[in-house]
Structure formats: structure tokens, C-alpha cells
Motif scaffolding. Structure first.
Motif, PDB file in Angstrom:
ATOM      1  N   MET A 146       0.845  -1.175   0.000  1.00  0.00           N
ATOM      2  CA  MET A 146       0.000   0.000   0.000  1.00  0.00           C
ATOM      3  C   MET A 146       0.893   1.241   0.000  1.00  0.00           C
ATOM      4  SD  MET A 146      -3.021   0.951   2.695  1.00  0.00           S
ATOM      5  CE  MET A 146      -3.991  -0.438   2.164  1.00  0.00           C
ATOM      6  N   THR A 186       1.599   5.162   0.798  1.00  0.00           N
ATOM      7  CA  THR A 186       1.172   6.274   1.636  1.00  0.00           C
ATOM      8  C   THR A 186       2.044   7.473   1.313  1.00  0.00           C
ATOM      9  OG1 THR A 186       2.650   5.505   3.376  1.00  0.00           O
ATOM     10  CG2 THR A 186       0.358   4.799   3.517  1.00  0.00           C
ATOM     11  N   TRP A 235       2.903   9.286   8.896  1.00  0.00           N
ATOM     12  CA  TRP A 235       1.772   9.884   9.596  1.00  0.00           C
ATOM     13  C   TRP A 235       2.316  10.523  10.863  1.00  0.00           C
ATOM     14  CZ3 TRP A 235       0.084   8.490  14.526  1.00  0.00           C
ATOM     15  CH2 TRP A 235      -1.155   9.009  14.925  1.00  0.00           C
ATOM     16  N   GLU A 271      -4.614   2.823  13.191  1.00  0.00           N
ATOM     17  CA  GLU A 271      -5.110   2.980  11.822  1.00  0.00           C
ATOM     18  C   GLU A 271      -3.964   3.304  10.869  1.00  0.00           C
ATOM     19  OE1 GLU A 271      -8.009   6.094   9.561  1.00  0.00           O
ATOM     20  OE2 GLU A 271      -8.782   5.213  11.424  1.00  0.00           O
ATOM     21  N   ALA A 272      -3.076   4.205  11.286  1.00  0.00           N
ATOM     22  CA  ALA A 272      -1.917   4.556  10.457  1.00  0.00           C
ATOM     23  C   ALA A 272      -1.009   3.344  10.251  1.00  0.00           C
ATOM     24  CB  ALA A 272      -1.135   5.704  11.101  1.00  0.00           C
ATOM     25  N   GLU A 302      -2.649   0.994   7.716  1.00  0.00           N
ATOM     26  CA  GLU A 302      -2.507   1.535   6.360  1.00  0.00           C
ATOM     27  C   GLU A 302      -1.122   1.239   5.784  1.00  0.00           C
ATOM     28  OE1 GLU A 302      -3.355   5.708   6.664  1.00  0.00           O
ATOM     29  OE2 GLU A 302      -5.509   5.372   6.934  1.00  0.00           O
ATOM     30  N   ARG A 303      -0.158   1.020   6.667  1.00  0.00           N
ATOM     31  CA  ARG A 303       1.222   0.752   6.238  1.00  0.00           C
ATOM     32  C   ARG A 303       1.593  -0.729   6.386  1.00  0.00           C
ATOM     33  NH1 ARG A 303       0.220   5.624   7.641  1.00  0.00           N
ATOM     34  NH2 ARG A 303       1.296   7.385   6.663  1.00  0.00           N
ATOM     35  N   ASP A 304       0.576  -1.563   6.506  1.00  0.00           N
ATOM     36  CA  ASP A 304       0.743  -3.024   6.528  1.00  0.00           C
ATOM     37  C   ASP A 304       1.620  -3.540   7.664  1.00  0.00           C
ATOM     38  OD1 ASP A 304      -0.919  -3.403   4.284  1.00  0.00           O
ATOM     39  OD2 ASP A 304       0.746  -2.886   2.957  1.00  0.00           O
ATOM     40  N   ASP A 340       6.644   3.507   7.391  1.00  0.00           N
ATOM     41  CA  ASP A 340       6.511   2.150   6.869  1.00  0.00           C
ATOM     42  C   ASP A 340       7.273   1.123   7.696  1.00  0.00           C
ATOM     43  OD1 ASP A 340       4.878   3.048   4.824  1.00  0.00           O
ATOM     44  OD2 ASP A 340       6.537   3.275   3.413  1.00  0.00           O
TER      45      ASP A 340
END
Length: 149
Positions: A1, A3, A7, A29-30, A33-35, A76
């Protein structure tokens, strides 16, 4: 993913554990989003919860006139969390190891031990009223069956 960079979050909150605990959902959540792996999510949340409660209860003594500054960054490969209270601070070296036989029944010290065990690095400022925690992606031992509740 993909980004758009790390964040970042920064907020000063009153010494209220319900407000402090609620902030971690944005970090999780952040991370998702970064797996980030589930084990890292679980451990980071646990360390954050311990640190924010310590800052509010022990640092600021639940004084609603005192603030706690929460700063977080999620990339990440690394999560950085810094929590600063307005208390007098403490000497992290003065906390006895709760695993010692004569301290097994004594409350206290377990939260700090847990934070050190599950985060990649933990440091305190000279005053002892600020904790900085870093989690490196994948830096977690395999989860036991008890951890996934």
C-alpha cells in the motif's frame, strides 16, 4: 500500500485516561494503512496504554489542570511515540524488577518492564517525565495463544 510519507500526530490533552487511551486508535489505523503485522499493532497499543496511564496517574497524579503531550509518528518501518507529563518525574533506574521473588506480590513496576520488553527501544528524559518509545516493524517475538485476545 502506498502512503504519502509518515503519519504524524501531536496533541496536548488533560490528565484523563479515557482521552489518552482514545488517541491510540489513530496510530493503529496509520499502522494498518502501512501493513504493520498484527503482533506489532498489539504490542504497540499495549505499550502506549501503559505509558499514557503512567503519565496521567503517576506523573500528573490525575490532576485535570495538568496536561500530557502525546506525539506520535508512524512510517513504513518505524513507529515513534513520545509522551510528556507535567509531573516531577522519576528515576527509571529506581524501579525494582517485579520479577524478583520478594516482589512478585508487590504491585508496581510491571508496566515499565512490559514497555521495555515489547518495544524496540525506550528512553526517558533526564527529568523522568518524558518517555520515548520506538517500535521497528517485525521486531516482535512470535505471539503466544494468550496474546491474541
Amino acid at each position: 500500500m502506498t502512503t504519502d510519507g509518515p503519519w504524524k500526530f501531536s496533541q496536548s490533552i488533560p490528565s484523563d485516561t479515557s482521552i489518552g487511551s482514545g488517541l491510540v486508535s489513530q496510530l493503529l489505523e496509520a499502522m494498518m494503512e502501512r501493513d504493520w503485522p498484527p503482533a506489532d499493532l498489539f504490542r504497540t497499543q499495549l505499550a502506549y496504554e501503559e505509558a499514557i496511564v503512567n503519565a496521567i496517574r503517576h506523573g500528573n497524579r490525575c490532576d485535570l489542570d495538568k496536561k500530557v503531550l502525546v506525539e506520535m509518528t508512524c512510517g513504513d518501518e518505524e513507529v515513534w511515540i513520545q509522551i510528556t507529563d507535567e509531573g516531577k518525574g522519576f528515576d527509571p533506574q529506581s524501579i525494582p524488577d517485579p520479577r524478583q521473588d520478594d516482589l512478585l506480590e508487590v504491585p508496581g513496576g510491571r508496566g515499565c518492564l512490559l514497555i521495555h520488553e515489547i518495544m524496540s527501544s525506550v528512553t526517558y528524559n533526564e527529568t523522568g517525565n518524558q518517555i520515548t518509545m520506538v517500535k521497528i516493524k517485525g521486531d516482535s517475538p512470535p505471539m503466544d495463544d494468550d496474546d491474541d485476545e
